[in-house]
Design a protein around this motif. Structure first.
Motif, PDB file in Angstrom:
ATOM      1  N   ILE A 181      58.532 -20.682 -13.802  1.00 49.45           N
ATOM      2  CA  ILE A 181      57.209 -21.170 -13.412  1.00 49.45           C
ATOM      3  C   ILE A 181      57.275 -21.737 -12.000  1.00 49.45           C
ATOM      4  O   ILE A 181      58.055 -22.652 -11.725  1.00 49.45           O
ATOM      5  CB  ILE A 181      56.705 -22.251 -14.388  1.00 49.45           C
ATOM      6  CG1 ILE A 181      56.588 -21.661 -15.794  1.00 49.45           C
ATOM      7  CG2 ILE A 181      55.365 -22.812 -13.937  1.00 49.45           C
ATOM      8  CD1 ILE A 181      56.283 -22.694 -16.864  1.00 49.45           C
ATOM      9  N   LYS A 182      56.474 -21.194 -11.111  1.00 49.62           N
ATOM     10  CA  LYS A 182      56.450 -21.635  -9.726  1.00 49.62           C
ATOM     11  C   LYS A 182      55.250 -22.554  -9.499  1.00 49.62           C
ATOM     12  O   LYS A 182      54.119 -22.199  -9.814  1.00 49.62           O
ATOM     13  CB  LYS A 182      56.385 -20.434  -8.788  1.00 49.62           C
ATOM     14  CG  LYS A 182      57.610 -19.533  -8.858  1.00 49.62           C
ATOM     15  CD  LYS A 182      57.501 -18.361  -7.887  1.00 49.62           C
ATOM     16  CE  LYS A 182      58.744 -17.479  -7.960  1.00 49.62           C
ATOM     17  NZ  LYS A 182      58.662 -16.338  -7.013  1.00 49.62           N
ATOM     18  N   VAL A 183      55.517 -23.739  -8.945  1.00 42.55           N
ATOM     19  CA  VAL A 183      54.452 -24.688  -8.651  1.00 42.55           C
ATOM     20  C   VAL A 183      54.692 -25.281  -7.268  1.00 42.55           C
ATOM     21  O   VAL A 183      55.812 -25.268  -6.751  1.00 42.55           O
ATOM     22  CB  VAL A 183      54.394 -25.828  -9.698  1.00 42.55           C
ATOM     23  CG1 VAL A 183      54.060 -25.294 -11.074  1.00 42.55           C
ATOM     24  CG2 VAL A 183      55.712 -26.592  -9.742  1.00 42.55           C
ATOM     25  N   GLY A 184      53.635 -25.820  -6.666  1.00 43.04           N
ATOM     26  CA  GLY A 184      53.754 -26.482  -5.385  1.00 43.04           C
ATOM     27  C   GLY A 184      54.358 -27.867  -5.532  1.00 43.04           C
ATOM     28  O   GLY A 184      54.494 -28.390  -6.643  1.00 43.04           O
ATOM     29  N   LYS A 185      54.695 -28.480  -4.403  1.00 43.60           N
ATOM     30  CA  LYS A 185      55.362 -29.784  -4.415  1.00 43.60           C
ATOM     31  C   LYS A 185      54.514 -30.849  -5.105  1.00 43.60           C
ATOM     32  O   LYS A 185      55.010 -31.622  -5.925  1.00 43.60           O
ATOM     33  CB  LYS A 185      55.690 -30.203  -2.986  1.00 43.60           C
ATOM     34  CG  LYS A 185      56.401 -31.553  -2.898  1.00 43.60           C
ATOM     35  CD  LYS A 185      56.697 -31.939  -1.458  1.00 43.60           C
ATOM     36  CE  LYS A 185      57.370 -33.309  -1.396  1.00 43.60           C
ATOM     37  NZ  LYS A 185      57.647 -33.730   0.006  1.00 43.60           N
ATOM     38  N   GLU A 186      53.209 -30.903  -4.760  1.00 48.55           N
ATOM     39  CA  GLU A 186      52.347 -31.940  -5.332  1.00 48.55           C
ATOM     40  C   GLU A 186      52.199 -31.750  -6.838  1.00 48.55           C
ATOM     41  O   GLU A 186      52.273 -32.714  -7.607  1.00 48.55           O
ATOM     42  CB  GLU A 186      50.979 -31.910  -4.659  1.00 48.55           C
ATOM     43  CG  GLU A 186      50.052 -33.020  -5.146  1.00 48.55           C
ATOM     44  CD  GLU A 186      48.726 -33.013  -4.397  1.00 48.55           C
ATOM     45  OE1 GLU A 186      47.824 -33.777  -4.809  1.00 48.55           O
ATOM     46  OE2 GLU A 186      48.592 -32.253  -3.407  1.00 48.55           O
ATOM     47  N   GLU A 187      51.980 -30.503  -7.248  1.00 40.80           N
ATOM     48  CA  GLU A 187      51.844 -30.242  -8.677  1.00 40.80           C
ATOM     49  C   GLU A 187      53.149 -30.543  -9.411  1.00 40.80           C
ATOM     50  O   GLU A 187      53.149 -31.064 -10.526  1.00 40.80           O
ATOM     51  CB  GLU A 187      51.439 -28.786  -8.910  1.00 40.80           C
ATOM     52  CG  GLU A 187      51.205 -28.461 -10.378  1.00 40.80           C
ATOM     53  CD  GLU A 187      50.869 -27.003 -10.593  1.00 40.80           C
ATOM     54  OE1 GLU A 187      50.812 -26.591 -11.764  1.00 40.80           O
ATOM     55  OE2 GLU A 187      50.680 -26.271  -9.600  1.00 40.80           O
ATOM     56  N   ARG A 188      54.271 -30.235  -8.761  1.00 44.24           N
ATOM     57  CA  ARG A 188      55.577 -30.529  -9.354  1.00 44.24           C
ATOM     58  C   ARG A 188      55.721 -32.023  -9.606  1.00 44.24           C
ATOM     59  O   ARG A 188      56.188 -32.447 -10.670  1.00 44.24           O
ATOM     60  CB  ARG A 188      56.680 -30.023  -8.420  1.00 44.24           C
ATOM     61  CG  ARG A 188      58.113 -30.271  -8.883  1.00 44.24           C
ATOM     62  CD  ARG A 188      59.071 -29.672  -7.848  1.00 44.24           C
ATOM     63  NE  ARG A 188      60.462 -29.830  -8.224  1.00 44.24           N
ATOM     64  CZ  ARG A 188      61.217 -30.881  -7.908  1.00 44.24           C
ATOM     65  NH1 ARG A 188      60.686 -31.894  -7.218  1.00 44.24           N
ATOM     66  NH2 ARG A 188      62.486 -30.936  -8.272  1.00 44.24           N
ATOM     67  N   GLU A 189      55.309 -32.847  -8.640  1.00 45.41           N
ATOM     68  CA  GLU A 189      55.408 -34.293  -8.798  1.00 45.41           C
ATOM     69  C   GLU A 189      54.521 -34.777  -9.945  1.00 45.41           C
ATOM     70  O   GLU A 189      54.912 -35.657 -10.714  1.00 45.41           O
ATOM     71  CB  GLU A 189      55.032 -34.984  -7.488  1.00 45.41           C
ATOM     72  CG  GLU A 189      56.053 -34.759  -6.371  1.00 45.41           C
ATOM     73  CD  GLU A 189      55.614 -35.350  -5.048  1.00 45.41           C
ATOM     74  OE1 GLU A 189      54.453 -35.823  -4.960  1.00 45.41           O
ATOM     75  OE2 GLU A 189      56.428 -35.337  -4.093  1.00 45.41           O
ATOM     76  N   HIS A 190      53.304 -34.206 -10.042  1.00 46.51           N
ATOM     77  CA  HIS A 190      52.411 -34.568 -11.147  1.00 46.51           C
ATOM     78  C   HIS A 190      53.029 -34.199 -12.486  1.00 46.51           C
ATOM     79  O   HIS A 190      52.965 -34.972 -13.457  1.00 46.51           O
ATOM     80  CB  HIS A 190      51.052 -33.873 -10.994  1.00 46.51           C
ATOM     81  CG  HIS A 190      50.160 -34.491  -9.975  1.00 46.51           C
ATOM     82  ND1 HIS A 190      50.014 -35.855  -9.844  1.00 46.51           N
ATOM     83  CD2 HIS A 190      49.330 -33.921  -9.051  1.00 46.51           C
ATOM     84  CE1 HIS A 190      49.150 -36.116  -8.869  1.00 46.51           C
ATOM     85  NE2 HIS A 190      48.723 -34.960  -8.368  1.00 46.51           N
ATOM     86  N   LEU A 191      53.627 -33.012 -12.560  1.00 47.47           N
ATOM     87  CA  LEU A 191      54.230 -32.559 -13.814  1.00 47.47           C
ATOM     88  C   LEU A 191      55.422 -33.426 -14.211  1.00 47.47           C
ATOM     89  O   LEU A 191      55.594 -33.747 -15.385  1.00 47.47           O
ATOM     90  CB  LEU A 191      54.668 -31.100 -13.681  1.00 47.47           C
ATOM     91  CG  LEU A 191      53.580 -30.049 -13.865  1.00 47.47           C
ATOM     92  CD1 LEU A 191      54.065 -28.683 -13.406  1.00 47.47           C
ATOM     93  CD2 LEU A 191      53.130 -29.999 -15.315  1.00 47.47           C
ATOM     94  N   VAL A 192      56.233 -33.804 -13.231  1.00 49.77           N
ATOM     95  CA  VAL A 192      57.381 -34.662 -13.519  1.00 49.77           C
ATOM     96  C   VAL A 192      56.903 -36.000 -14.071  1.00 49.77           C
ATOM     97  O   VAL A 192      57.388 -36.476 -15.111  1.00 49.77           O
ATOM     98  CB  VAL A 192      58.249 -34.869 -12.258  1.00 49.77           C
ATOM     99  CG1 VAL A 192      59.259 -35.995 -12.471  1.00 49.77           C
ATOM    100  CG2 VAL A 192      58.977 -33.572 -11.892  1.00 49.77           C
TER     101      VAL A 192
END
Length: 303
Positions: free
Chosen positions: A160-171
């Motif tokens: 699953i590829k996500v952008g940096k901001e979305e990655r931070e939200h998911l974490v």
């Protein structure tokens, strides 16, 4: 597909668990952006249920499960109980196609995720394992990888590829759902191996949650933990209930009573494979079981 060796003439479906349909190409999965706080009060809508019909399993010529049919209700916790060696963990691994990773493993029957067989031709194992996550008996974070990267590694493993901001939200969202955010928010870049055993287990839960599974399988997640850590993991399970479907294997009868709404009692003998003796609401299995073997087991008279 070919039949399981010499043992499946009486079964409606038989196939080697390791068979992957030809031409099933790997693709990258993408998820929509996750808004900040999206999991805080998520409504219990669109949850997936899980069901098995006449599932039997083998390791080579050794049959370990016999015609297991069980419904696991959407948004609830189903506990699988029974003595060691009765096939509970094998059954759990069949649910998300991990059984097929063992050489010589075979199975028959159906595993239905919202009515769709996860073993049907063309269904990719990677997609099944994204939707049906797994937490193992012993915490298995990447010890040298940071807490943040441990959670995000679930995305990478699922393609699953996500952008940096979305990655931070998911974490953050995943750590919150796993009940770990408040304990690690200021040290996200420290190694996952620096956490306590109970925290590592919740980190593994967060890693599984990062890919937004429909189902979470848990194989004795507290067996290696102290009572305080066990309580925190149980609290996490309670918080997740109603937001996804959970299936947990446990040998702790008190834990099964505390965390589950439904329960299935598995049993095997020296000459018969594992099968379900009784299944139903947890309160019924522990309070007024229909089968004497269930009553004996939950009251500690054997096993």
């Amino acid at each position: 597909m070919t039949d399981a060796p010499n043992l499946t003439a009486d079964l409606p479906v038989a196939r080697p668990a390791g068979t992957v349909p030809p031409g099933a190409a790997e693709t990258t999965l993408t998820l929509p952006p996750v808004p900040s706080g999206a999991f805080a009060d998520a409504p219990a809508e669109g949850l997936a249920g899980l069901e098995t019909r006449d599932v039997s399993a083998w390791f080579g010529s050794h049959k370990v499960l016999e015609r297991v049919s069980l419904g696991m209700a959407a948004g609830e916790v189903t506990a699988l109980i029974g003595p060691s060696g009765c096939g509970k963990s094998t059954y759990l691994r069949i649910l998300n196609r991990m059984h097929e990773m063992v050489r010589g493993a075979a199975l028959a029957g159906e595993v239905l995720l919202d009515g769709d067989d996860v073993y049907r031709p063309g269904r990719r194992p990677a997609e099944v394992r994204r939707r049906i996550g797994m937490v193992f008996q012993r915490p298995n974070p990447f010890p040298a990888m940071s807490i943040q990267d441990n959670v995000a590694s679930g995305l990478k493993l699922a393609g699953i590829k996500v952008g940096k901001e979305e990655r931070e939200h998911l974490v953050e969202s995943s750590l919150r759902r796993a009940g770990l955010w408040d304990e690690v928010a200021t040290r996200l870049h420290t190694p996952g191996g620096s956490l306590s055993g109970g925290q590592q287990q919740r980190l593994c839960i967060a890693r599984s949650l990062a890919v937004s599974p429909d189902i979470l399988l848990m194989d004795e997640p507290c067996s290696a933990l102290d009572p305080t850590s066990t309580r925190r993991v149980e609290e996490t399970i309670a918080e997740l209930r109603g937001r996804l479907t959970i299936v947990i294997v446990t040998h702790n009868m008190q834990q099964a009573q505390r965390v589950s709404q439904s329960c299935a009692f598995f049993l095997a003998t020296h000459d018969t494979p594992g099968r379900i003796v009784e299944a139903g609401p947890t309160e019924q299995l522990f309070g007024s079981p229909r089968d004497q073997r269930t009553a004996d087991y939950v009251n500690g008279r054997f096993g």
